[in-house]
Design a protein around this motif. Structure first.
Motif, PDB file in Angstrom:
ATOM      1  N   THR A  79       0.705  -1.177  -0.101  1.00  0.00           N
ATOM      2  CA  THR A  79      -0.065  -0.099  -0.054  1.00  0.00           C
ATOM      3  C   THR A  79       0.975   1.354   0.068  1.00  0.00           C
ATOM      4  O   THR A  79       0.350   2.334  -0.311  1.00  0.00           O
ATOM      5  CB  THR A  79      -0.991   0.035   1.257  1.00  0.00           C
ATOM      6  OG1 THR A  79      -0.110  -0.126   2.359  1.00  0.00           O
ATOM      7  CG2 THR A  79      -1.809  -1.192   1.131  1.00  0.00           C
ATOM      8  N   ASP A  80       1.998   1.198   0.495  1.00  0.00           N
ATOM      9  CA  ASP A  80       2.969   2.456   0.429  1.00  0.00           C
ATOM     10  C   ASP A  80       4.334   1.568   0.530  1.00  0.00           C
ATOM     11  O   ASP A  80       4.359   0.486   0.905  1.00  0.00           O
ATOM     12  CB  ASP A  80       2.873   3.320   1.355  1.00  0.00           C
ATOM     13  CG  ASP A  80       2.858   2.950   2.801  1.00  0.00           C
ATOM     14  OD1 ASP A  80       4.026   2.324   3.435  1.00  0.00           O
ATOM     15  OD2 ASP A  80       1.916   3.079   3.474  1.00  0.00           O
ATOM     16  N   GLU A  81       5.532   2.508   0.649  1.00  0.00           N
ATOM     17  CA  GLU A  81       6.839   2.052   0.743  1.00  0.00           C
ATOM     18  C   GLU A  81       7.436   1.510   1.999  1.00  0.00           C
ATOM     19  O   GLU A  81       8.446   0.654   1.806  1.00  0.00           O
ATOM     20  CB  GLU A  81       7.986   3.137   0.180  1.00  0.00           C
ATOM     21  CG  GLU A  81       7.827   4.179   1.057  1.00  0.00           C
ATOM     22  CD  GLU A  81       6.826   5.381   0.885  1.00  0.00           C
ATOM     23  OE1 GLU A  81       6.935   6.211   1.742  1.00  0.00           O
ATOM     24  OE2 GLU A  81       6.239   5.161   0.053  1.00  0.00           O
ATOM     25  N   SER A  82       6.589   1.502   3.099  1.00  0.00           N
ATOM     26  CA  SER A  82       7.012   1.090   4.232  1.00  0.00           C
ATOM     27  C   SER A  82       5.702  -0.245   4.656  1.00  0.00           C
ATOM     28  O   SER A  82       6.188  -0.555   6.019  1.00  0.00           O
ATOM     29  CB  SER A  82       6.990   1.986   5.407  1.00  0.00           C
ATOM     30  OG  SER A  82       5.884   2.738   5.368  1.00  0.00           O
ATOM     31  N   ALA A  83       4.889  -0.516   3.822  1.00  0.00           N
ATOM     32  CA  ALA A  83       3.980  -1.510   4.346  1.00  0.00           C
ATOM     33  C   ALA A  83       4.477  -2.993   4.231  1.00  0.00           C
ATOM     34  O   ALA A  83       5.443  -3.067   3.651  1.00  0.00           O
ATOM     35  CB  ALA A  83       2.544  -1.091   3.205  1.00  0.00           C
ATOM     36  N   ASN A  84       3.584  -3.782   4.819  1.00  0.00           N
ATOM     37  CA  ASN A  84       3.724  -4.989   4.724  1.00  0.00           C
ATOM     38  C   ASN A  84       2.799  -5.822   3.448  1.00  0.00           C
ATOM     39  O   ASN A  84       1.370  -5.294   3.601  1.00  0.00           O
ATOM     40  CB  ASN A  84       3.359  -5.785   5.984  1.00  0.00           C
ATOM     41  CG  ASN A  84       4.366  -5.313   7.061  1.00  0.00           C
ATOM     42  OD1 ASN A  84       5.480  -5.553   6.829  1.00  0.00           O
ATOM     43  ND2 ASN A  84       3.773  -5.252   8.166  1.00  0.00           N
ATOM     44  N   SER A  85       2.968  -6.382   2.926  1.00  0.00           N
ATOM     45  CA  SER A  85       2.213  -7.256   1.889  1.00  0.00           C
ATOM     46  C   SER A  85       1.487  -8.356   2.574  1.00  0.00           C
ATOM     47  O   SER A  85       1.864  -8.821   3.675  1.00  0.00           O
ATOM     48  CB  SER A  85       3.111  -7.939   0.756  1.00  0.00           C
ATOM     49  OG  SER A  85       3.864  -8.963   1.136  1.00  0.00           O
ATOM     50  N   ILE A  86       0.508  -9.007   2.002  1.00  0.00           N
ATOM     51  CA  ILE A  86      -0.341  -9.984   2.350  1.00  0.00           C
ATOM     52  C   ILE A  86       0.605 -11.147   2.604  1.00  0.00           C
ATOM     53  O   ILE A  86       0.521 -11.974   3.523  1.00  0.00           O
ATOM     54  CB  ILE A  86      -1.424 -10.406   1.287  1.00  0.00           C
ATOM     55  CG1 ILE A  86      -2.474  -9.341   1.659  1.00  0.00           C
ATOM     56  CG2 ILE A  86      -1.951 -11.767   1.742  1.00  0.00           C
ATOM     57  CD1 ILE A  86      -3.781  -9.339   0.479  1.00  0.00           C
ATOM     58  N   GLY A  87       1.444 -11.431   1.398  1.00  0.00           N
ATOM     59  CA  GLY A  87       2.488 -12.710   1.632  1.00  0.00           C
ATOM     60  C   GLY A  87       3.379 -12.455   2.730  1.00  0.00           C
ATOM     61  O   GLY A  87       3.730 -13.353   3.631  1.00  0.00           O
ATOM     62  N   MET A  88       3.760 -11.102   3.192  1.00  0.00           N
ATOM     63  CA  MET A  88       4.660 -10.984   4.331  1.00  0.00           C
ATOM     64  C   MET A  88       3.958 -11.418   5.791  1.00  0.00           C
ATOM     65  O   MET A  88       4.356 -11.774   6.513  1.00  0.00           O
ATOM     66  CB  MET A  88       5.235  -9.486   4.346  1.00  0.00           C
ATOM     67  CG  MET A  88       6.340  -9.060   3.323  1.00  0.00           C
ATOM     68  SD  MET A  88       6.551  -7.430   3.303  1.00  0.00           S
ATOM     69  CE  MET A  88       7.159  -7.033   4.671  1.00  0.00           C
ATOM     70  N   LEU A  89       2.539 -10.978   5.303  1.00  0.00           N
ATOM     71  CA  LEU A  89       1.746 -11.288   6.822  1.00  0.00           C
ATOM     72  C   LEU A  89       1.676 -12.757   6.827  1.00  0.00           C
ATOM     73  O   LEU A  89       1.733 -13.187   8.168  1.00  0.00           O
ATOM     74  CB  LEU A  89       0.746 -10.259   6.682  1.00  0.00           C
ATOM     75  CG  LEU A  89       0.742  -9.210   6.789  1.00  0.00           C
ATOM     76  CD1 LEU A  89      -0.614  -8.375   6.292  1.00  0.00           C
ATOM     77  CD2 LEU A  89       1.050  -8.453   8.167  1.00  0.00           C
ATOM     78  N   LEU A  90       1.487 -13.426   5.968  1.00  0.00           N
ATOM     79  CA  LEU A  90       1.258 -14.854   5.933  1.00  0.00           C
ATOM     80  C   LEU A  90       2.498 -15.540   6.389  1.00  0.00           C
ATOM     81  O   LEU A  90       2.639 -16.559   7.226  1.00  0.00           O
ATOM     82  CB  LEU A  90       0.814 -15.484   4.654  1.00  0.00           C
ATOM     83  CG  LEU A  90      -0.582 -15.057   4.144  1.00  0.00           C
ATOM     84  CD1 LEU A  90      -0.781 -15.579   2.603  1.00  0.00           C
ATOM     85  CD2 LEU A  90      -1.689 -15.443   5.116  1.00  0.00           C
ATOM     86  N   ALA A  91       3.666 -15.148   5.836  1.00  0.00           N
ATOM     87  CA  ALA A  91       5.089 -15.824   6.137  1.00  0.00           C
ATOM     88  C   ALA A  91       5.279 -15.526   7.631  1.00  0.00           C
ATOM     89  O   ALA A  91       5.667 -16.361   8.542  1.00  0.00           O
ATOM     90  CB  ALA A  91       6.017 -15.099   5.553  1.00  0.00           C
ATOM     91  N   HIS A  92       4.588 -14.205   8.293  1.00  0.00           N
ATOM     92  CA  HIS A  92       4.872 -14.046   9.593  1.00  0.00           C
ATOM     93  C   HIS A  92       4.167 -14.862  10.433  1.00  0.00           C
ATOM     94  O   HIS A  92       4.557 -15.258  11.531  1.00  0.00           O
ATOM     95  CB  HIS A  92       4.596 -12.433   9.679  1.00  0.00           C
ATOM     96  CG  HIS A  92       4.562 -12.015  11.195  1.00  0.00           C
ATOM     97  ND1 HIS A  92       5.937 -11.584  11.755  1.00  0.00           N
ATOM     98  CD2 HIS A  92       3.794 -11.651  11.943  1.00  0.00           C
ATOM     99  CE1 HIS A  92       5.690 -11.348  13.163  1.00  0.00           C
ATOM    100  NE2 HIS A  92       4.224 -11.366  13.384  1.00  0.00           N
ATOM    101  N   MET A  93       2.794 -15.023  10.183  1.00  0.00           N
ATOM    102  CA  MET A  93       1.928 -16.124  10.884  1.00  0.00           C
ATOM    103  C   MET A  93       2.850 -17.294  11.148  1.00  0.00           C
ATOM    104  O   MET A  93       2.691 -17.781  12.151  1.00  0.00           O
ATOM    105  CB  MET A  93       0.588 -16.404  10.123  1.00  0.00           C
ATOM    106  CG  MET A  93      -0.250 -14.794  10.088  1.00  0.00           C
ATOM    107  SD  MET A  93      -1.873 -15.406   9.153  1.00  0.00           S
ATOM    108  CE  MET A  93      -2.363 -13.766   8.885  1.00  0.00           C
TER     109      MET A  93
END
Length: 174
Positions: free
Chosen positions: A45-59
């Motif tokens: 969503t912006d240059e410092s955001a997390n992507s959905i993929g990042m959030l899934l990997a984080h989970m």
């Protein structure tokens, strides 16, 4: 999907209820992921955001480290940190390393980590949930809290995923 917290009989009473809540949480997450493309998973969503993929990997990473803490009484090894560090920290490292993967990649990681969790929880007792330890700052914590946090973390990030999906829909309408 069901809307009842109940033990399926494979676990002790409290652990079975915890597993039920973990399952309900995951079912909702999986439903929210249906049909996402690689581009959707990588969208920022912006240059410092997390992507959905990042959030899934984080989970998956959060559940993995909680396995280490509660099942093995340890933190990441140096080698494990190399594998999971970007997913734990997210940020710039996550944005550079966690991208370009299809949904099946993330779903497989989540599945593998959860299968191990469930196999280990089958061997635990309700008393184990209340095993206490101390954070480095001296605050008491127990295994129950760690597994509550796995669920809490996923729910929080699922909310972020829903917001990102809304922004994706708005972007595609332009």
């Amino acid at each position: 999907m069901h809307y009842q917290v109940k033990n399926n009989g494979d676990y002790t009473e409290k652990i079975g209820e915890l597993v039920s809540m973990l399952d309900i949480t995951r079912d909702g997450t999986l439903k929210d992921l249906e049909g996402l493309s690689v581009e959707d998973l990588d969208y920022l969503t912006d240059e410092s955001a997390n992507s959905i993929g990042m959030l899934l990997a984080h989970m998956a990473a959060i559940e993995f480290v909680h396995q280490l803490i509660t099942f093995e009484n340890r933190d990441f090894s140096e080698e494990e940190w190399k594998v999971w560090g970007a997913a734990i920290d997210m940020g710039e490292k996550g944005r550079s390393e966690i991208k370009g993967f299809p949904l099946s990649y993330y779903l497989q990681k989540l599945k593998e980590v959860r299968e191990y969790t469930l196999s280990q929880l089958k061997m635990k007792t309700d008393e184990w949930l209340y095993t206490e330890g101390l954070w480095p700052n001296g605050v008491k914590v127990n295994h129950y809290y760690f597994w509550y946090h796995v669920m809490e973390d996923e729910l929080g990030h699922r909310g972020q995923i829903r917001l990102i999906k809304k922004q994706l829909r708005s972007k595609s309408e332009i």
